[in-house]
Design an enzyme around this catalytic site. Structure first.
Site, PDB file in Angstrom:
ATOM      1  N   ASP A  79     -46.064  -7.894  -4.815  1.00 10.92           N
ATOM      2  CA  ASP A  79     -45.601  -7.025  -5.898  1.00 10.92           C
ATOM      3  C   ASP A  79     -46.717  -6.738  -6.887  1.00 10.92           C
ATOM      4  OD1 ASP A  79     -45.503  -9.758  -6.769  1.00 10.92           O
ATOM      5  OD2 ASP A  79     -44.225  -9.164  -8.447  1.00 10.92           O
ATOM      6  N   GLU A 172     -43.858 -12.204  -7.659  1.00 11.99           N
ATOM      7  CA  GLU A 172     -44.684 -13.139  -8.430  1.00 11.99           C
ATOM      8  C   GLU A 172     -44.832 -12.683  -9.868  1.00 11.99           C
ATOM      9  OE1 GLU A 172     -48.530 -14.780 -10.074  1.00 11.99           O
ATOM     10  OE2 GLU A 172     -47.879 -12.708  -9.799  1.00 11.99           O
TER      11      GLU A 172
END
Length: 407
Positions: A79, A172
């Protein structure tokens, strides 16, 4: 290293911005789309036990050629941060000659007076944004570097290695990357996140982190008849924040210094909310910061007894140092790998957190290695290609050196 550049430029075209408002995992569909593409790539490369689960966690193995060597892991996240991340259009500044860099066709500039680190990269090839999005080097550079290192190992089977496990995580950037990490299918003795910044960074300490919400409820009445009855929650919120130590904020601290950060503030006369994040490396200092916030809430409540002032404190992650220090050989191996790749190690604390911090407390010690990037999470993000190449060389050396380690 044409493959490295091609990989990275391909990866940043995937829109993988995570969404903190969505409780699902992954929090955005784009992360699953990217994960499926990476799964297919890993299978085509010849990795084994390639597994993508419904939560977007992708794991795979490069089998070793040294049966007694320890199995290690390399971890990165798919991400990107909460910033414009759709339709990323990188630009490549070949053989940078100094000065400011124009980003795209607008007025955005990567100014050397603001980013003095640019002078370290004269003659190198810089990958920047076009000034309208982030770049996504955090952490797509890490993914590209890991898979390019594996390509090299596959092409050079004479390099000794133990089993090498790869783990790619979702979410994350919103603090959930380790929540559902599949340790049952990741049998590494230890691992490294490839999620750091500039060339040479090696980190095994990170902040202790907590979030705090201060909610103030006042009383709203017509301002023409408010004397003695109105309680303006916004006034109390302003008073509360004004009493916080101004020198203990992100913009005034560095190194091992902790801080309070007012991340968001909103309000009406009736109700105001202040959202803080609290950070410190030292356990005692971290506890003292949380206690200080409780004391300030209690003090304001005494000063404004007719208002209601509530505090919610939530711990986020802890300093992994205590989990790494019993296994310092894993830091020394990383340091030796950097030296073998002609990289000067820069051992420093992470003024943030990584998946590795959480994983270290889950039984998988996990320091952090550099990707080479700068200015993450914004339109001024950039990464030198040569730093990415050094990251690949470091990972290859790390695998080779680890194959000879016996604990």
């Amino acid at each position: 290293m044409d493959t490295l550049l091609e990989r990275f430029l391909r990866y940043v075209t995937f829109h993988t911005r995570s969404d903190a408002t969505n409780p699902a995992c992954p929090s955005s569909e784009g992360q699953l789309i990217f994960a499926r593409a990476l799964r297919d790539e890993m299978e085509q490369m010849g990795l084994t036990l390639v597994t993508l689960d419904e939560h977007g966690y992708l794991t795979a193995c490069l089998p070793g050629n040294q049966p007694d060597a320890p199995a290690i892991g390399l971890i990165a996240h798919m991400d990107t941060a909460d910033y414009a991340a759709e339709q990323v259009v990188p630009q490549i500044i070949e053989s940078y000659q100094g000065g400011d860099i124009c980003l795209g066709k607008g007025d955005e500039v990567l100014a050397i007076r603001q980013y003095r680190c640019l002078k370290n990269y004269l003659g190198q090839d810089l990958i920047t944004t076009d000034g309208s999005t982030l770049l996504g080097a955090d952490d797509k550079a890490g993914i590209a570097e890991i898979l390019t290192a594996i390509d090299y190992l596959l092409a050079h089977p004479d390099i000794p290695r133990g089993d090498l496990w790869v783990g790619l995580t979702p979410d994350e950037e919103i603090g959930r990357g380790a929540d559902l990490f599949p340790l049952d299918r990741f049998p590494a003795k230890w691992a490294y996140t490839v999620d750091g910044g500039e060339l040479g960074e090696l980190e095994y300490e990170n902040f202790n982190a907590a979030s705090a919400t201060v909610r103030i409820t006042g009383n709203n009445v017509h301002p023409g008849t408010a004397k003695g009855s109105m309680i303006n929650s916004q006034t109390l919120a302003a008073r509360f924040h004004a009493a916080m130590p101004p020198e203990q904020t992100p913009e005034c601290t560095d190194g091992y210094e902790g801080f309070f950060h007012l991340a968001q503030m909103s309000g009406t006369v009736e109700e105001s909310t202040l959202h803080y994040i609290i950070r410190d490396f030292d356990d005692d200092a971290f506890a003292a910061r949380k206690a200080q916030l409780k004391e300030r809430v209690a003090s304001l409540q005494l000063d404004a007894p007719k208002a209601r002032i509530e505090l919610t404190l939530t711990d986020s992650y802890r300093n992994m140092r205590s989990q790494i220090e019993p296994h310092m050989h894993i830091v020394e191996l990383a340091r030796a790998a950097m030296l073998a790749a002609d990289v000067v190690p820069k051992i420093k604390p992470i003024r943030g957190g990584t998946d590795g911090a959480r994983l270290s407390f889950m039984g998988l010690p996990c320091p952090n290695l550099f990707t080479g990037g700068h200015n993450f999470h914004g339109k001024h993000e950039f990464i030198p290609l040569q730093s990415m190449e050094k990251a690949v060389a470091t990972l290859v050396a790390l695998v080779r050196l680890t194959s000879a380690w016996r604990g």
